[in-house]
Design a protein around this motif. Sequence first.
Motif, PDB file in Angstrom:
ATOM      1  N   VAL A 220       0.841  -1.198   0.000  1.00 52.36           N
ATOM      2  CA  VAL A 220       0.000   0.000   0.000  1.00 52.36           C
ATOM      3  C   VAL A 220       0.879   1.253   0.000  1.00 52.36           C
ATOM      4  O   VAL A 220       2.035   1.216   0.432  1.00 52.36           O
ATOM      5  N   TYR A 222       0.330   5.802   0.464  1.00 49.74           N
ATOM      6  CA  TYR A 222      -0.622   6.774   0.991  1.00 49.74           C
ATOM      7  C   TYR A 222      -0.363   8.161   0.400  1.00 49.74           C
ATOM      8  O   TYR A 222       0.783   8.562   0.170  1.00 49.74           O
ATOM      9  N   ARG A 244      -5.627   5.645   0.609  1.00 44.27           N
ATOM     10  CA  ARG A 244      -4.805   4.433   0.614  1.00 44.27           C
ATOM     11  C   ARG A 244      -4.816   3.846  -0.785  1.00 44.27           C
ATOM     12  O   ARG A 244      -5.874   3.500  -1.317  1.00 44.27           O
TER      13      ARG A 244
END
Length: 339
Positions: A220, A222, A244
């Motif tokens: 992931v 951000y 995200r």
Amino acid sequence: SDVYKRQPEDLIVPLGESIDLIEGLLEQLPVMFADNKCVDSCFGPALTAAISLMTPVGGKIVASVGSIPTLGEGKLTARYDPSLVGQPKEYTMSVPVSDWYKHRSLAASQAQISIDLVVNGDAHVDLATLAPISRYTSGHIYRYTSKTEEGFTKQMERILLRNTAFESVLRIRTSSKLTAPNFFGHCFVRGADLLALPLCDEDTTYAVQLNVTEKLTSNVAYVQFALLYTTSTRERRIRVHTFRLGVSNSPAKVMNGLDELAVAGMMTKTCIDMGVNNPIAVAQQKTTDRLSAILKYLKGKVQDRYLNQMLLPESLKHLPQILAGFYRCAAVRSISALD
């Protein structure tokens, strides 16, 4: 007399207390200048005076221009050359001829003043030189010709009544190994990740380019957007949005997760940005090459082997049509249409 030495309290009044006087002035303006035979425009000094009056309080200026400024500071001369239309040097008419309006816009931005520019009529006004007063103050530019003037009243109502945030700053943060090198939209870039927005309304959009500086090892990433602003009721607030984003080694998953409107928006904004300092045909070709690169990749991944057709993923199926419509826009088809 010196228009810049008047005190703000002389001309700036509370709307609620003076609504009748303001309405009376607006009704009398057409009558007051009905017999005026002067065709010159002192837009520059009028803009400077408005910024001077608004500096102590900030806010929005809606500036209207119908002809090229010819008197006082900021005066310009017509430079539209029909012989350059469609030629490699046509883009030179979209380069500002002076930084005078840019300097005024930076002063306005520092004073938390946003400027909307309304261009009326079909006359050449050298919009390329005037545009910075809106670009660097988070303002909007509206063009109304004899064919579209009927929409002016509704647009003015929208300008006055839409939700607006004052004295805004927008900060963009990313997780490690991501950077945001470029921003597209009407704003002043105060820092590497900070945009100054004197006003921010619900019709304002910005595009942010994200670059991957190193290989992403996490699954992931951000991106965070933080907007600090003042409401119309004088409350200071901060709004934070954290997104995200999934990270994948599969290009197919990345393609299927794209937002075609966001992709089209970024491609059109970069095309316009390139077209300011390059022939518009070159900017169009580079944009088309980017689309071709996407299609060439997809050709080997999603081509129907039986029908011999390339099937675009659901996330991008309208992208070619959107760009085709963009290329039909007068501003891209011919830069002369901007003026």
